[in-house]
Design a protein around this motif. Sequence first.
Motif, PDB file in Angstrom:
ATOM      1  N   ALA A 232     -12.806 -30.092 -49.419  1.00 54.95           N
ATOM      2  CA  ALA A 232     -13.072 -31.481 -49.768  1.00 54.95           C
ATOM      3  C   ALA A 232     -14.068 -32.091 -48.801  1.00 54.95           C
ATOM      4  CB  ALA A 232     -11.773 -32.284 -49.745  1.00 54.95           C
ATOM      5  N   LYS A 233     -14.696 -33.142 -49.253  1.00 56.35           N
ATOM      6  CA  LYS A 233     -15.671 -33.869 -48.453  1.00 56.35           C
ATOM      7  C   LYS A 233     -15.149 -35.290 -48.253  1.00 56.35           C
ATOM      8  CE  LYS A 233     -20.717 -34.439 -48.455  1.00 56.35           C
ATOM      9  NZ  LYS A 233     -21.929 -34.236 -49.282  1.00 56.35           N
ATOM     10  N   LYS A 234     -15.226 -35.800 -47.061  1.00 52.80           N
ATOM     11  CA  LYS A 234     -14.745 -37.149 -46.768  1.00 52.80           C
ATOM     12  C   LYS A 234     -15.402 -38.159 -47.709  1.00 52.80           C
ATOM     13  CE  LYS A 234     -14.349 -40.560 -43.034  1.00 52.80           C
ATOM     14  NZ  LYS A 234     -14.635 -40.862 -41.608  1.00 52.80           N
ATOM     15  N   GLY A 235     -14.566 -38.996 -48.319  1.00 50.08           N
ATOM     16  CA  GLY A 235     -15.112 -40.019 -49.199  1.00 50.08           C
ATOM     17  C   GLY A 235     -14.319 -40.175 -50.481  1.00 50.08           C
ATOM     18  N   LYS A 236     -14.695 -41.152 -51.262  1.00 49.46           N
ATOM     19  CA  LYS A 236     -14.064 -41.420 -52.549  1.00 49.46           C
ATOM     20  C   LYS A 236     -14.291 -40.233 -53.491  1.00 49.46           C
ATOM     21  CE  LYS A 236     -13.086 -45.670 -51.223  1.00 49.46           C
ATOM     22  NZ  LYS A 236     -11.707 -46.173 -51.025  1.00 49.46           N
ATOM     23  N   ALA A 237     -13.377 -40.094 -54.462  1.00 47.07           N
ATOM     24  CA  ALA A 237     -13.435 -38.866 -55.257  1.00 47.07           C
ATOM     25  C   ALA A 237     -12.942 -39.065 -56.696  1.00 47.07           C
ATOM     26  CB  ALA A 237     -12.591 -37.790 -54.584  1.00 47.07           C
ATOM     27  N   ILE A 238     -13.566 -38.312 -57.608  1.00 49.59           N
ATOM     28  CA  ILE A 238     -13.097 -38.195 -58.998  1.00 49.59           C
ATOM     29  C   ILE A 238     -13.037 -36.710 -59.328  1.00 49.59           C
ATOM     30  CG2 ILE A 238     -13.621 -38.622 -61.434  1.00 49.59           C
ATOM     31  CD1 ILE A 238     -15.088 -41.159 -60.590  1.00 49.59           C
ATOM     32  N   LEU A 239     -11.938 -36.300 -59.939  1.00 49.42           N
ATOM     33  CA  LEU A 239     -11.783 -34.912 -60.363  1.00 49.42           C
ATOM     34  C   LEU A 239     -11.894 -34.842 -61.881  1.00 49.42           C
ATOM     35  CD1 LEU A 239      -9.328 -32.264 -59.145  1.00 49.42           C
ATOM     36  CD2 LEU A 239      -9.283 -32.862 -61.554  1.00 49.42           C
ATOM     37  N   VAL A 240     -12.660 -33.886 -62.380  1.00 46.05           N
ATOM     38  CA  VAL A 240     -12.868 -33.729 -63.820  1.00 46.05           C
ATOM     39  C   VAL A 240     -12.305 -32.383 -64.256  1.00 46.05           C
ATOM     40  CG1 VAL A 240     -14.539 -33.740 -65.700  1.00 46.05           C
ATOM     41  CG2 VAL A 240     -14.991 -35.072 -63.627  1.00 46.05           C
ATOM     42  N   THR A 241     -11.403 -32.429 -65.219  1.00 47.55           N
ATOM     43  CA  THR A 241     -10.815 -31.202 -65.737  1.00 47.55           C
ATOM     44  C   THR A 241     -11.017 -31.152 -67.246  1.00 47.55           C
ATOM     45  OG1 THR A 241      -8.817 -29.805 -65.697  1.00 47.55           O
ATOM     46  CG2 THR A 241      -8.490 -32.150 -66.092  1.00 47.55           C
ATOM     47  N   GLY A 242     -10.795 -30.006 -67.843  1.00 47.65           N
ATOM     48  CA  GLY A 242     -11.015 -29.848 -69.280  1.00 47.65           C
ATOM     49  C   GLY A 242     -12.144 -28.884 -69.576  1.00 47.65           C
ATOM     50  N   HIS A 243     -13.042 -29.256 -70.505  1.00 48.66           N
ATOM     51  CA  HIS A 243     -14.101 -28.339 -70.935  1.00 48.66           C
ATOM     52  C   HIS A 243     -15.446 -29.003 -71.185  1.00 48.66           C
ATOM     53  CE1 HIS A 243     -10.314 -26.346 -72.057  1.00 48.66           C
ATOM     54  NE2 HIS A 243     -10.960 -25.211 -71.952  1.00 48.66           N
ATOM     55  N   ASP A 244     -15.510 -30.327 -71.212  1.00 45.08           N
ATOM     56  CA  ASP A 244     -16.669 -31.006 -71.784  1.00 45.08           C
ATOM     57  C   ASP A 244     -17.792 -31.244 -70.785  1.00 45.08           C
ATOM     58  OD1 ASP A 244     -18.339 -33.204 -72.941  1.00 45.08           O
ATOM     59  OD2 ASP A 244     -16.891 -32.990 -74.566  1.00 45.08           O
ATOM     60  N   LEU A 245     -18.906 -30.545 -70.947  1.00 45.49           N
ATOM     61  CA  LEU A 245     -20.058 -30.689 -70.060  1.00 45.49           C
ATOM     62  C   LEU A 245     -20.739 -32.042 -70.222  1.00 45.49           C
ATOM     63  CD1 LEU A 245     -19.549 -27.579 -69.980  1.00 45.49           C
ATOM     64  CD2 LEU A 245     -22.036 -27.301 -69.820  1.00 45.49           C
ATOM     65  N   ARG A 246     -20.764 -32.552 -71.439  1.00 45.42           N
ATOM     66  CA  ARG A 246     -21.459 -33.819 -71.672  1.00 45.42           C
ATOM     67  C   ARG A 246     -20.742 -34.961 -70.960  1.00 45.42           C
ATOM     68  NH1 ARG A 246     -21.304 -37.907 -75.687  1.00 45.42           N
ATOM     69  NH2 ARG A 246     -23.283 -39.014 -75.875  1.00 45.42           N
ATOM     70  N   ASP A 247     -19.415 -34.982 -71.027  1.00 46.84           N
ATOM     71  CA  ASP A 247     -18.679 -36.037 -70.332  1.00 46.84           C
ATOM     72  C   ASP A 247     -18.922 -35.967 -68.828  1.00 46.84           C
ATOM     73  OD1 ASP A 247     -17.688 -37.083 -72.628  1.00 46.84           O
ATOM     74  OD2 ASP A 247     -15.654 -36.338 -72.397  1.00 46.84           O
ATOM     75  N   LEU A 248     -18.978 -34.746 -68.306  1.00 47.30           N
ATOM     76  CA  LEU A 248     -19.256 -34.582 -66.882  1.00 47.30           C
ATOM     77  C   LEU A 248     -20.641 -35.122 -66.543  1.00 47.30           C
ATOM     78  CD1 LEU A 248     -18.687 -33.512 -64.035  1.00 47.30           C
ATOM     79  CD2 LEU A 248     -19.511 -31.277 -64.803  1.00 47.30           C
ATOM     80  N   GLU A 249     -21.626 -34.794 -67.373  1.00 49.35           N
ATOM     81  CA  GLU A 249     -22.987 -35.272 -67.125  1.00 49.35           C
ATOM     82  C   GLU A 249     -23.041 -36.795 -67.116  1.00 49.35           C
ATOM     83  OE1 GLU A 249     -27.452 -34.933 -69.096  1.00 49.35           O
ATOM     84  OE2 GLU A 249     -25.679 -34.955 -70.384  1.00 49.35           O
ATOM     85  N   LEU A 250     -22.397 -37.417 -68.099  1.00 50.61           N
ATOM     86  CA  LEU A 250     -22.411 -38.879 -68.175  1.00 50.61           C
ATOM     87  C   LEU A 250     -21.713 -39.501 -66.972  1.00 50.61           C
ATOM     88  CD1 LEU A 250     -21.638 -39.339 -71.984  1.00 50.61           C
ATOM     89  CD2 LEU A 250     -23.844 -39.627 -70.838  1.00 50.61           C
ATOM     90  N   LEU A 251     -20.636 -38.890 -66.522  1.00 49.06           N
ATOM     91  CA  LEU A 251     -19.941 -39.394 -65.338  1.00 49.06           C
ATOM     92  C   LEU A 251     -20.810 -39.249 -64.094  1.00 49.06           C
ATOM     93  CD1 LEU A 251     -17.297 -40.523 -64.110  1.00 49.06           C
ATOM     94  CD2 LEU A 251     -16.608 -38.144 -63.725  1.00 49.06           C
ATOM     95  N   LEU A 252     -21.508 -38.125 -63.973  1.00 53.75           N
ATOM     96  CA  LEU A 252     -22.401 -37.923 -62.833  1.00 53.75           C
ATOM     97  C   LEU A 252     -23.494 -38.991 -62.806  1.00 53.75           C
ATOM     98  CD1 LEU A 252     -22.713 -34.031 -62.955  1.00 53.75           C
ATOM     99  CD2 LEU A 252     -21.753 -35.359 -61.067  1.00 53.75           C
TER     100      LEU A 252
END
Length: 544
Positions: A232-252
Amino acid sequence: MFCNQCEQTAKGIGCTQIGVCGKKEDIAGLQDLLTYALQGLSLVAVEGRKIGITDNGVDRFTAEAVFACLTNVDFDAERFKSWINQAVKLREALKEKVAAAGGNVTFEAEHANFTPASTVAELAAQGAALDYINGLDDNEDLRSLKQITVYGVRGLAAYADHAAILGQEDDSIYAYIHETLAEFTRKGQELGELVAIALKCGEVNLKAMELLDTGNTGTYGHPTPTEVPLGAKKGKAILVTGHDLRDLELLLKQTEGKGINIYTHGEMLPCHAYPELKKYDHFYGHYGTAWQNQQKEMPEFPGAILFTTNCIQKPADSYINNVFTTGLVGWPEVSHIDNNKDFTPVIERALALDGFTEDTDKGSVLTGFARNTVLGVADKVIDAVKAKAIRHFFLVGGCDGAKPGRNYYTEFVEQVPEDCMVLTLACGKFRFFDKKLGDIGGIPRLLDVGQCNDAYSAIQIAVALASAFDCDVNDLPLSMILSWYEQKACVILLTLLSLGIKDIRLGPSLPAFITPNVLNVLVENFEIKPIAETPAEDLQTILG
């Protein structure tokens, strides 16, 4: 309630009170009723295609709604009520179009004229009254084959939906789903006819996985070997699980510059290898293994958690306020991000939580060995095989789960001889993904091909090697050791069988919905077999 569609079904027979997955009786009834309603819609869609009438809205809805019935996707009763009503609304609207064009809209099957009740409780009762599985056929062997195909169609619909989100569609996939759901409104087909329908499901799924691969690689580039930190890296965090690449891209995109690090979990690990995703500086690492076998790790995550598409296991109550879902995933207790994909609630929750208070180093793993990468070094692999530096390839992959017995896969990989290579994919790899197996001639012995849908990549690798050696895939020094849990695994197995691939070892247990006679058909035609009691036995049999 009766449900036996997953590997962990109660007593290896079927869940009758509540699903091992957490599915309650009302949801089971609603899923059965939705499937029934979709069969009615499919009857009309089939007649429409005969006279050139198709409706992409109907096609997309059908894929999504079939997908929603896959294990552990959605437990929200109100959403099932909405889907059931929408299926009937679309059915009646399509009937009008077909009738106006001179097509047939008269059906013997009651599915095409079904009227839904008005409340969730009444709908659930309608679903329970169907006794859906037993109603598929009076003959248990024919019923077994229909179950295999229905569950395969659910997996197929999932991949078709994933692909469509990225703009990749093919009408032949929707046509097959409608044809099969419509066909199963009647009983009494011949055994051979049902075997052919099941194998066609696998054949069509190969096309769906190809489309999804095209969507993923066309949008995000071909995966390249990438070292991914597990700490882990010090700082605020969001974890993404599942399968969807598009949702990950939009969150990024939406978290850029906000001081939040994004972590993957489960099947999202391979996302770190896509060039258009790993370019984000705050896309940091991978946290935890697979949700279903390591849920105890998850409460330690000090940030927000986003479930995309289908995932395994409902969040623990202790941190349910930190969890959000998107797409088809839904639990009544969890906040859902609508289709506008505004992740502001997730971001705000992450900013309100502590995040990681210090850096931690838990090592790293390699991912990104999809077909483009592996075939890029195919000449080295072929030379190594010819020089006997590589004796055998093992594809060890598939689903993970909480039921005892899956330690077999860890032990198998640990016991694979040093002159053999292991390819892996899907969440089953999290039993052993961090094992340091070394390399052969500079090529890592453990190659992470990707998500479950990247079975397409594995197939292309096998086909390319067979071509290079001028032999059949079944003649390659390659063995498939697969684990299954839910319906995506069912359809991938059907895909492998449709390609004529034999001698697959399947575990931890065989599906409860396969009768002895149907199993005998699979054994006689495809030499499929259960994993042995110990990995050593299977390795001895394979390697001699």
